[in-house]
Write an enzyme that holds these catalytic residues in place. Structure first.
Site, PDB file in Angstrom:
ATOM      1  N   ARG A  60       0.830  -1.194   0.000  1.00 35.98           N
ATOM      2  CA  ARG A  60       0.000   0.000   0.000  1.00 35.98           C
ATOM      3  C   ARG A  60       0.872   1.256   0.000  1.00 35.98           C
ATOM      4  NH1 ARG A  60      -1.825   1.189   4.137  1.00 35.98           N
ATOM      5  NH2 ARG A  60      -0.797  -0.286   5.534  1.00 35.98           N
ATOM      6  N   LYS A 201      -8.618  -3.020   0.995  1.00 34.80           N
ATOM      7  CA  LYS A 201      -8.487  -2.018   2.047  1.00 34.80           C
ATOM      8  C   LYS A 201      -9.368  -0.797   1.786  1.00 34.80           C
ATOM      9  CE  LYS A 201      -5.669  -4.231   4.729  1.00 34.80           C
ATOM     10  NZ  LYS A 201      -6.220  -4.875   5.961  1.00 34.80           N
ATOM     11  N   HIS A 221      -9.417  -4.536  12.693  1.00 36.82           N
ATOM     12  CA  HIS A 221      -8.340  -5.112  11.877  1.00 36.82           C
ATOM     13  C   HIS A 221      -7.803  -6.308  12.658  1.00 36.82           C
ATOM     14  CE1 HIS A 221      -4.127  -4.691   9.917  1.00 36.82           C
ATOM     15  NE2 HIS A 221      -4.915  -5.437   9.188  1.00 36.82           N
ATOM     16  N   SER A 239       0.631  -6.011  10.103  1.00 38.14           N
ATOM     17  CA  SER A 239       1.192  -6.950   9.138  1.00 38.14           C
ATOM     18  C   SER A 239       2.482  -7.567   9.665  1.00 38.14           C
ATOM     19  CB  SER A 239       1.475  -6.213   7.820  1.00 38.14           C
ATOM     20  OG  SER A 239       2.065  -7.068   6.883  1.00 38.14           O
ATOM     21  N   LYS A 243      -1.289 -12.631  12.559  1.00 33.46           N
ATOM     22  CA  LYS A 243      -2.752 -12.751  12.608  1.00 33.46           C
ATOM     23  C   LYS A 243      -3.249 -13.979  11.853  1.00 33.46           C
ATOM     24  CE  LYS A 243      -4.530  -9.047  10.896  1.00 33.46           C
ATOM     25  NZ  LYS A 243      -3.306  -8.613  10.225  1.00 33.46           N
ATOM     26  N   THR A 244      -2.810 -14.099  10.609  1.00 31.95           N
ATOM     27  CA  THR A 244      -3.277 -15.210   9.781  1.00 31.95           C
ATOM     28  C   THR A 244      -2.751 -16.537  10.305  1.00 31.95           C
ATOM     29  OG1 THR A 244      -3.367 -13.763   7.832  1.00 31.95           O
ATOM     30  CG2 THR A 244      -3.338 -16.138   7.437  1.00 31.95           C
ATOM     31  N   ASP A 258      -8.542 -11.203   8.746  1.00 34.26           N
ATOM     32  CA  ASP A 258      -8.066  -9.818   8.661  1.00 34.26           C
ATOM     33  C   ASP A 258      -9.068  -8.746   9.067  1.00 34.26           C
ATOM     34  OD1 ASP A 258      -5.865  -8.096   8.039  1.00 34.26           O
ATOM     35  OD2 ASP A 258      -6.866  -7.532   6.188  1.00 34.26           O
ATOM     36  N   ARG A 323       2.965 -12.117  -0.997  1.00 32.01           N
ATOM     37  CA  ARG A 323       1.602 -12.388  -0.537  1.00 32.01           C
ATOM     38  C   ARG A 323       0.950 -13.519  -1.326  1.00 32.01           C
ATOM     39  NH1 ARG A 323      -0.987  -9.415   3.816  1.00 32.01           N
ATOM     40  NH2 ARG A 323       0.359  -7.610   4.218  1.00 32.01           N
TER      41      ARG A 323
END
Length: 538
Positions: A60, A201, A221, A239, A243-244, A258, A323
Site C-alpha cells: 500500500r 483495504k 483489523h 502486518s 494474525k493469519t 483480517d 503475498r
C-alpha cells in the site's frame, strides 16, 4: 463451501459512464486464471496457484490514500496525515478521466459483497482493468449465489485502473498513484498501482466509517476463530505479527484472517470471503494450512520461482511483502457462515524487535485500552531504507491507515464491549527474545501457539496471581509457567542474561510508548493513561 457463481446475463455499465460492451462479467476463478496466463500477465506455479508481479508498488501507499471532504465526512473524519482530505471537484474531474481511460479497455466486472452477517451486508461492484485483479476480488469478497446475482443492486463501486497515471499538477494527487474514497458517491477510485491490497483495504476503510457511525458496530483489523465449545477468540495485529498464522488453527474453526465487525448483539462477523497472507519464509511444516491453500484459485504476488515453477518463499528480492490471496474455502477447518459468538479472549499481537516484551502477558482493562490505542509493533533493519536498528512502529487500533474516525472512538467501543462480554485480553510478543533483532532470536512459533492455547483453555492460572510476575517496566502480568513452554522463555529478562542491557532497552521502548501516546492524552481518561508503562527512564 465453494461458490463460483457465474451469470449468463451481460451487464451494462452505462450508469458508471462506461459506454462499450467489451466487458467480462462474473467470470469464474478458473477462467480468470487462464486469461491471465494467456495475456502473459502471470504464470502458473508448481503448486497450481497463479503468480503475478504487481509492478512498481508491492504494498500500500499510505501517503496516496485520500478521503473526499464533503458534508458527510467533514465533521466526522479524523483529518491529518493518515486521513488526507481530497477536494470534491478534483475527485469528479479525476473520476471522469479514469472512466474515459477505461472506456478504451477490456474490462472485468464482479458483483460481490462484504459482511457475512446479513443485517450488515454491503453490496459491491468491482470494475477491473486486469483479469487477475478481478480474480483477487473473487477471492477476497463474499460471493453471491446465482439467485442473488439476479436481483443484485450494488451500493458501493470499486473502480480499479492500475494503468492510469494521474497528472499531479492537474489532478490534485501527490504522485501518479492514488486510492480515494468518496462517501457521498459511494466510490472507491484506485489508479496507478497494481497492488491488489488497495482494493480490499478501500472497502475496509469505508466500513470502518459506516459501521460505527451508522450501525453501532465496531470494525476491527483482526483475525478470529471459534473453538468446539463455541468460544470466539480475536487476534489484533499489524502486518507480519502473525494474525493469519495464529488464527489458522487445526483445532479451531477459522472465521476470518483480517477484517471483522463486532455487533451490539455480541456477534463477530467476517467482512471478507478470503485470506490475504504474507508468505515470506512460509513452510509446509510450520504453516501447513496456509501452505495447503496455495493451489489453483490462489494468487501469489511478487514471489520468485525457478524454471520449474517452484516458489522460493525465502527470496525477498522483489519485496518482503510477498503475498498470497485465496478464497476462505481453501482452508479445510472454517466456520460457515463466517460468524462467531461468545467472545472469550482477545490477543494483541506485536513483533517486538527490541526483545523486551514478555511472550505473553495478561492486561488489565486500562492496559488493554492503552495498548489498543497504541497499536505497537517494530520495524527491523532492512525492511525500509535507512532502518539500521529496531524502530518502534505505532498504528492506532492496530490499523490506523484504514481508520477514518479518531482512534478514541474505536477504543471506547472496544472498552465497552470488553466490559460487557467479560473478555480476557492478552499481549503476545511474536517478535524477538534473548536480545533485540540481530542479537536475539525470533520467538518459536510452537511456543507462541502453546501459550495462546493455554490462555484459551484456562491453563495460565488466570485467577491465581501467585502464578504471575508483574513486569517492572510495563506493569503487565506475565505467567511464571505455561504447559509446553520452558520457564525461562516466559521471562524476557531471563533470556537476555544481561540485566543492565535489558532494562536500558526496555525503558527505551517504554519512553517510545509514552512519546507516541502524547497525541491521544487529551482524548483518553485517567484510567486509560494509567495503562501505560513506567514514567521514568533507566
Amino acid at each position: 463451501m465453494a461458490t463460483n457463481a457465474q451469470s449468463t446475463k451481460t451487464i451494462s455499465l452505462h450508469k458508471d459512464g462506461i459506454t462499450h460492451d467489451n466487458i467480462h462479467y462474473q467470470l469464474s476463478s478458473a477462467e480468470l486464471h487462464d486469461i491471465t496466463i494467456a495475456k502473459g500477465m502471470g504464470v502458473e506455479s508448481s503448486l497450481g496457484a497463479i503468480a503475478v508481479n504487481t509492478g512498481e508498488f508491492t504494498g500500500r501507499s499510505p501517503k496516496d490514500r485520500f478521503i473526499v471532504k464533503d458534508d458527510i465526512t467533514e465533521d466526522k473524519v479524523w483529518w491529518g496525515d493518515i486521513n488526507i482530505p481530497f477536494d470534491s471537484d478534483k475527485f469528479d474531474a479525476l473520476h471522469k478521466k479514469v472512466i474515459a481511460y477505461l472506456n478504451e479497455k477490456e474490462l472485468f466486472v464482479r458483483d460481490a459483497y462484504a459482511c457475512a452477517e446479513d443485517n450488515y451486508r454491503l453490496n459491491i461492484r468491482v470494475i477491473n482493468e486486469y483479469p487477475w485483479s478481478n480474480m483477487f476480488a473473487y477471492n477476497m469478497f463474499l460471493r453471491p449465489t446465482n439467485a442473488e446475482l439476479d436481483n443484485f443492486t450494488p451500493e458501493w463501486t470499486v473502480i480499479n485502473a492500475p494503468g492510469f497515471m494521474a497528472d499531479t499538477a492537474v489532478d490534485g494527487t501527490r504522485q501518479h498513484n492514488f486510492a480515494i474514497l468518496n462517501f457521498s458517491k459511494k466510490i472507491a477510485l484506485i489508479g496507478g498501482t497494481g497492488y491488489t491490497g488497495e482494493i480490499k483495504k478501500g472497502i475496509f476503510s469505508a466500513l470502518n466509517f459506516i459501521l460505527p457511525v451508522f450501525k453501532n458496530t465496531l470494525p476491527m483489523h483482526c483475525s478470529a476463530n471459534v473453538g468446539e465449545a463455541g468460544d470466539t477468540s480475536i487476534f489484533f495485529g499489524l502486518s507480519g505479527t502473525g494474525k493469519t498464522t495464529l488464527s489458522t488453527d487445526p483445532n479451531r474453526k477459522l472465521i476470518g484472517d483480517d477484517e471483522h465487525g463486532w455487533t451490539a448483539e455480541n456477534t463477530v462477523f467476517n467482512f471478507e470471503g478470503g485470506c490475504y497472507a504474507k508468505v515470506i519464509n512460509l513452510s509446509k511444516e510450520n504453516e501447513p494450512e496456509i501452505y495447503g491453500a496455495i493451489k489453483k484459485g490462489a494468487i501469489l504476488e511478487n514471489v520468485i520461482m525457478n524454471t520449474s515453477g517452484e516458489v522460493d518463499f525465502e527470496d525477498t528480492s522483489i519485496t518482503q511483502n510477498t503475498r498470497v490471496s485465496y478464497p476462505i474455502y481453501h482452508i479445510d477447518n472454517i466456520q460457515e457462515p463466517s460468524i462467531g459468538k461468545n467472545v472469550k479472549n482477545i490477543f494483541f499481537l506485536t513483533a517486538d524487535a527490541f526483545g523486551v516484551l514478555p511472550p505473553i502477558s495478561k492486561l488489565t482493562p486500562s492496559q488493554a485500552a492503552y495498548h489498543f490505542i497504541s497499536g505497537y509493533t517494530a520495524k527491523v533493519a532492512g525492511t525500509e531504507a535507512g532502518v539500521v536498528e529496531p524502530q518502534p512502529s505505532f498504528s492506532a487500533c492496530f490499523g490506523a491507515p484504514f481508520m477514518p474516525l479518531h482512534p478514541a472512538k474505536y477504543a471506547e467501543m472496544l472498552s465497552k464491549k470488553m466490559k460487557e462480554s467479560g473478555v480476557d485480553v492478552w499481549l503476545v510478543n511474536t517478535g524477538w527474545t534473548g536480545g533485540p533483532y540481530g542479537v536475539g532470536t525470533r520467538m518459536k512459533l510452537k511456543y507462541t501457539r502453546a501459550m495462546i492455547s493455554a490462555a484459551m483453555n484456562g491453563d495460565l492460572g488466570l485467577y491465581n496471581y501467585d502464578n504471575y510476575h508483574i513486569h517492572s517496566v510495563f506493569g503487565v502480568a506475565q505467567p511464571r509457567e505455561c504447559p509446553g513452554v520452558p520457564t525461562k522463555v516466559l521471562s524476557p529478562r531471563a533470556t537476555w542474561n544481561n540485566d543492565e542491557a535489558y532494562y536500558k532497552t526496555a525503558f527505551k521502548l517504554s519512553n517510545a510508548f509514552r512519546e507516541n501516546f502524547k497525541k491521544f492524552e487529551s482524548y483518553a481518561n485517567e484510567e486509560i493513561r494509567r495503562g501505560g508503562p513506567q514514567r521514568y527512564a533507566y
